[in-house]
Design an enzyme around this catalytic site. Sequence first.
Site, PDB file in Angstrom:
ATOM      1  N   SER A   9       0.846  -1.194   0.000  1.00 37.28           N
ATOM      2  CA  SER A   9       0.000   0.000   0.000  1.00 37.28           C
ATOM      3  C   SER A   9       0.880   1.241   0.000  1.00 37.28           C
ATOM      4  O   SER A   9       1.646   1.481   0.935  1.00 37.28           O
ATOM      5  CB  SER A   9      -0.887   0.027   1.243  1.00 37.28           C
ATOM      6  OG  SER A   9      -1.407   1.335   1.405  1.00 37.28           O
ATOM      7  N   HIS A  34      -1.168  -1.291  -4.279  1.00 35.10           N
ATOM      8  CA  HIS A  34      -2.449  -0.992  -3.635  1.00 35.10           C
ATOM      9  C   HIS A  34      -2.508   0.519  -3.430  1.00 35.10           C
ATOM     10  O   HIS A  34      -1.663   1.099  -2.741  1.00 35.10           O
ATOM     11  CB  HIS A  34      -2.541  -1.745  -2.312  1.00 35.10           C
ATOM     12  CG  HIS A  34      -3.836  -1.575  -1.587  1.00 35.10           C
ATOM     13  ND1 HIS A  34      -4.959  -2.322  -1.875  1.00 35.10           N
ATOM     14  CD2 HIS A  34      -4.194  -0.741  -0.584  1.00 35.10           C
ATOM     15  CE1 HIS A  34      -5.948  -1.954  -1.076  1.00 35.10           C
ATOM     16  NE2 HIS A  34      -5.515  -0.996  -0.274  1.00 35.10           N
ATOM     17  N   ASP A  36      -4.570   3.636  -2.170  1.00 35.18           N
ATOM     18  CA  ASP A  36      -5.660   4.006  -1.263  1.00 35.18           C
ATOM     19  C   ASP A  36      -6.200   5.394  -1.574  1.00 35.18           C
ATOM     20  O   ASP A  36      -5.518   6.402  -1.372  1.00 35.18           O
ATOM     21  CB  ASP A  36      -5.161   3.970   0.194  1.00 35.18           C
ATOM     22  CG  ASP A  36      -4.997   2.553   0.705  1.00 35.18           C
ATOM     23  OD1 ASP A  36      -5.968   1.786   0.648  1.00 35.18           O
ATOM     24  OD2 ASP A  36      -3.884   2.220   1.174  1.00 35.18           O
ATOM     25  N   MET A  38      -8.851   8.139  -0.591  1.00 37.07           N
ATOM     26  CA  MET A  38      -9.723   8.554   0.532  1.00 37.07           C
ATOM     27  C   MET A  38     -10.235   9.963   0.267  1.00 37.07           C
ATOM     28  O   MET A  38      -9.463  10.835  -0.145  1.00 37.07           O
ATOM     29  CB  MET A  38      -8.945   8.551   1.839  1.00 37.07           C
ATOM     30  CG  MET A  38      -8.258   7.237   2.159  1.00 37.07           C
ATOM     31  SD  MET A  38      -7.521   7.293   3.798  1.00 37.07           S
ATOM     32  CE  MET A  38      -6.621   5.743   3.818  1.00 37.07           C
ATOM     33  N   HIS A  75      -8.152   1.106  -4.093  1.00 34.30           N
ATOM     34  CA  HIS A  75      -9.073   0.879  -2.983  1.00 34.30           C
ATOM     35  C   HIS A  75      -9.829   2.176  -2.741  1.00 34.30           C
ATOM     36  O   HIS A  75      -9.285   3.111  -2.154  1.00 34.30           O
ATOM     37  CB  HIS A  75      -8.259   0.435  -1.756  1.00 34.30           C
ATOM     38  CG  HIS A  75      -9.071   0.202  -0.536  1.00 34.30           C
ATOM     39  ND1 HIS A  75      -8.504   0.072   0.708  1.00 34.30           N
ATOM     40  CD2 HIS A  75     -10.415   0.075  -0.347  1.00 34.30           C
ATOM     41  CE1 HIS A  75      -9.451  -0.124   1.612  1.00 34.30           C
ATOM     42  NE2 HIS A  75     -10.623  -0.115   0.994  1.00 34.30           N
ATOM     43  N   MET A  77     -11.983   4.354  -1.039  1.00 39.47           N
ATOM     44  CA  MET A  77     -12.648   4.696   0.229  1.00 39.47           C
ATOM     45  C   MET A  77     -13.335   6.039   0.042  1.00 39.47           C
ATOM     46  O   MET A  77     -12.921   7.062   0.611  1.00 39.47           O
ATOM     47  CB  MET A  77     -11.617   4.713   1.369  1.00 39.47           C
ATOM     48  CG  MET A  77     -11.162   3.304   1.760  1.00 39.47           C
ATOM     49  SD  MET A  77      -9.685   3.294   2.786  1.00 39.47           S
ATOM     50  CE  MET A  77      -8.440   3.373   1.511  1.00 39.47           C
ATOM     51  N   MET A 165     -11.593  -6.053   5.043  1.00 41.08           N
ATOM     52  CA  MET A 165     -10.752  -5.124   5.818  1.00 41.08           C
ATOM     53  C   MET A 165     -10.425  -5.725   7.174  1.00 41.08           C
ATOM     54  O   MET A 165     -11.311  -6.211   7.880  1.00 41.08           O
ATOM     55  CB  MET A 165     -11.481  -3.783   6.030  1.00 41.08           C
ATOM     56  CG  MET A 165     -11.648  -2.932   4.779  1.00 41.08           C
ATOM     57  SD  MET A 165     -10.097  -2.515   3.947  1.00 41.08           S
ATOM     58  CE  MET A 165      -9.237  -1.573   5.234  1.00 41.08           C
ATOM     59  N   PHE A 171      -6.652   4.882   7.915  1.00 42.35           N
ATOM     60  CA  PHE A 171      -5.270   5.191   8.292  1.00 42.35           C
ATOM     61  C   PHE A 171      -4.381   3.962   8.165  1.00 42.35           C
ATOM     62  O   PHE A 171      -4.845   2.843   8.367  1.00 42.35           O
ATOM     63  CB  PHE A 171      -5.219   5.698   9.744  1.00 42.35           C
ATOM     64  CG  PHE A 171      -6.072   6.912   9.976  1.00 42.35           C
ATOM     65  CD1 PHE A 171      -5.560   8.190   9.769  1.00 42.35           C
ATOM     66  CD2 PHE A 171      -7.402   6.767  10.356  1.00 42.35           C
ATOM     67  CE1 PHE A 171      -6.360   9.311   9.944  1.00 42.35           C
ATOM     68  CE2 PHE A 171      -8.219   7.887  10.538  1.00 42.35           C
ATOM     69  CZ  PHE A 171      -7.705   9.166  10.338  1.00 42.35           C
ATOM     70  N   GLY A 172      -3.113   4.185   7.851  1.00 45.03           N
ATOM     71  CA  GLY A 172      -2.135   3.108   7.858  1.00 45.03           C
ATOM     72  C   GLY A 172      -1.625   2.877   9.274  1.00 45.03           C
ATOM     73  O   GLY A 172      -1.872   3.676  10.178  1.00 45.03           O
ATOM     74  N   GLY A 173      -0.928   1.766   9.451  1.00 49.95           N
ATOM     75  CA  GLY A 173      -0.247   1.511  10.719  1.00 49.95           C
ATOM     76  C   GLY A 173      -1.122   1.124  11.892  1.00 49.95           C
ATOM     77  O   GLY A 173      -0.714   1.233  13.047  1.00 49.95           O
ATOM     78  N   ASP A 199      -6.498  -6.391   4.157  1.00 49.92           N
ATOM     79  CA  ASP A 199      -5.867  -5.064   4.182  1.00 49.92           C
ATOM     80  C   ASP A 199      -5.971  -4.472   5.578  1.00 49.92           C
ATOM     81  O   ASP A 199      -7.066  -4.291   6.094  1.00 49.92           O
ATOM     82  CB  ASP A 199      -6.596  -4.174   3.158  1.00 49.92           C
ATOM     83  CG  ASP A 199      -6.051  -2.752   3.104  1.00 49.92           C
ATOM     84  OD1 ASP A 199      -4.984  -2.486   3.672  1.00 49.92           O
ATOM     85  OD2 ASP A 199      -6.725  -1.901   2.471  1.00 49.92           O
ATOM     86  N   GLY A 200      -4.792  -4.198   6.164  1.00 45.40           N
ATOM     87  CA  GLY A 200      -4.747  -3.556   7.469  1.00 45.40           C
ATOM     88  C   GLY A 200      -3.990  -4.379   8.482  1.00 45.40           C
ATOM     89  O   GLY A 200      -4.402  -5.489   8.826  1.00 45.40           O
ATOM     90  N   GLY A 201      -2.840  -3.873   8.898  1.00 43.94           N
ATOM     91  CA  GLY A 201      -2.077  -4.532   9.952  1.00 43.94           C
ATOM     92  C   GLY A 201      -1.357  -5.798   9.535  1.00 43.94           C
ATOM     93  O   GLY A 201      -0.913  -6.572  10.383  1.00 43.94           O
ATOM     94  N   GLY A 221       1.226  -1.954   4.078  1.00 42.78           N
ATOM     95  CA  GLY A 221       1.740  -0.593   3.916  1.00 42.78           C
ATOM     96  C   GLY A 221       2.965  -0.358   4.760  1.00 42.78           C
ATOM     97  O   GLY A 221       4.105  -0.413   4.275  1.00 42.78           O
TER      98      GLY A 221
HETATM   99  C1  DX5 Z   1      -6.268   1.642   5.506  1.00 47.69           C
HETATM  100  C2  DX5 Z   1      -5.798   1.348   4.121  1.00 47.69           C
HETATM  101  C3  DX5 Z   1      -4.680   0.392   4.056  1.00 47.69           C
HETATM  102  C4  DX5 Z   1      -3.417   0.865   4.740  1.00 47.69           C
HETATM  103  C5  DX5 Z   1      -2.791  -0.332   5.349  1.00 47.69           C
HETATM  104  O1  DX5 Z   1      -7.429   2.367   5.450  1.00 47.69           O
HETATM  105  O2  DX5 Z   1      -6.866   0.795   3.364  1.00 47.69           O
HETATM  106  O3  DX5 Z   1      -4.412  -0.003   2.714  1.00 47.69           O
HETATM  107  O4  DX5 Z   1      -2.485   1.478   3.895  1.00 47.69           O
HETATM  108  O5  DX5 Z   1      -1.691   0.070   6.090  1.00 47.69           O
HETATM  109  P1  DX5 Z   1      -0.921  -0.918   7.063  1.00 47.69           P
HETATM  110  O6  DX5 Z   1      -0.463  -2.072   6.230  1.00 47.69           O
HETATM  111  O7  DX5 Z   1       0.165  -0.084   7.583  1.00 47.69           O
HETATM  112  O8  DX5 Z   1      -1.921  -1.345   8.104  1.00 47.69           O
HETATM  113 ZN    ZN Z   2      -6.391  -0.106   1.422  1.00 51.80          ZN
END
Ligand code: DX5
Ligand code: ZN
Length: 243
Positions: A9, A34, A36, A38, A75, A77, A165, A171-173, A199-201, A221
């Site tokens: 991501s 990927h 994102d 938003m 993606h 959002m 999801m 948000f990332g991380g 996707d996520g974590g 990400g």
């Molecule tokens: C969150 C995004 C993810 C995000 C994942 O809303 O859709 O794609 O970048 O980030 P990590 O891998 O750091 O959780």
């Molecule tokens: Zn995403």
Amino acid sequence: SPRAIIAPSILSADFADLGKECSNTIAQGADWLHVDIMDGHFVPNITFGAPIVTKIRSHVAKPTEKHGKGTFDCHMMIAEPKKWVKEFQKAGCDLYCFHYEAAISSTAAESPEATSDKKTNPKELIRYIHDCGMLAGIAIKPDTSVDVLWDILESEDKPDMVLVMTVHPGFGGQKFMASELPKVAELRKRYPDLNIEVDGGLGPGTIDQAADAGANVIVAGSAVFGANDPSEVIAKLREAVDK
Ligand code: DX5
Ligand code: ZN
């Protein structure tokens, strides 16, 4: 399950050096990017739109086959997924992944000809994305039941991918939510060949659970872009899925 598809991501990339970051991650072994998107409405955050996608497309060769290397997995959002389909196709998006939750609540506003049964709107959107020449994905948030997908997965125009999801989008991380994995397992049980994305974590510490549940398209990400050796992380994620 189908083979692993690793999709870093770019939300965690250096936005001021995006072209380089994108071509580097593909060179480091990534399959897809990927991307994102938003809009500050569907999620509280804002990233970027089609003009940036157009620019990064010029740094990453278009895939030569469906689902191939260099696929832009966008993606979306965003609150009005139908509105941006053509724009993103022109920008170089290959797979347009919209949120189920946005599709069912934006029916009346953007598509007066849509049927009064709001639940059929995701199917129309999938057909529209296909008609515009892209692959279609459908995403569900942690609070959405996987049961909303069964009817859609049996429709004439099937989604090419389902995104489950594993964090609340925005948000990332964030911390991986293992509570979402039963959705993946249920999807995999019914659809052995479906591309199922998580996707996520995701990272070396959480990939085994996701792979065991049946996910094959892996978004990461912070785990990829924050690593000293991104190629090693990409290889680890792939091994866990293909083992
Ligand atoms: C969150 C995004 C993810 C995000 C994942 O809303 O859709 O794609 O970048 O980030 P990590 O891998 O750091 O959780
Ligand atoms: Zn995403």
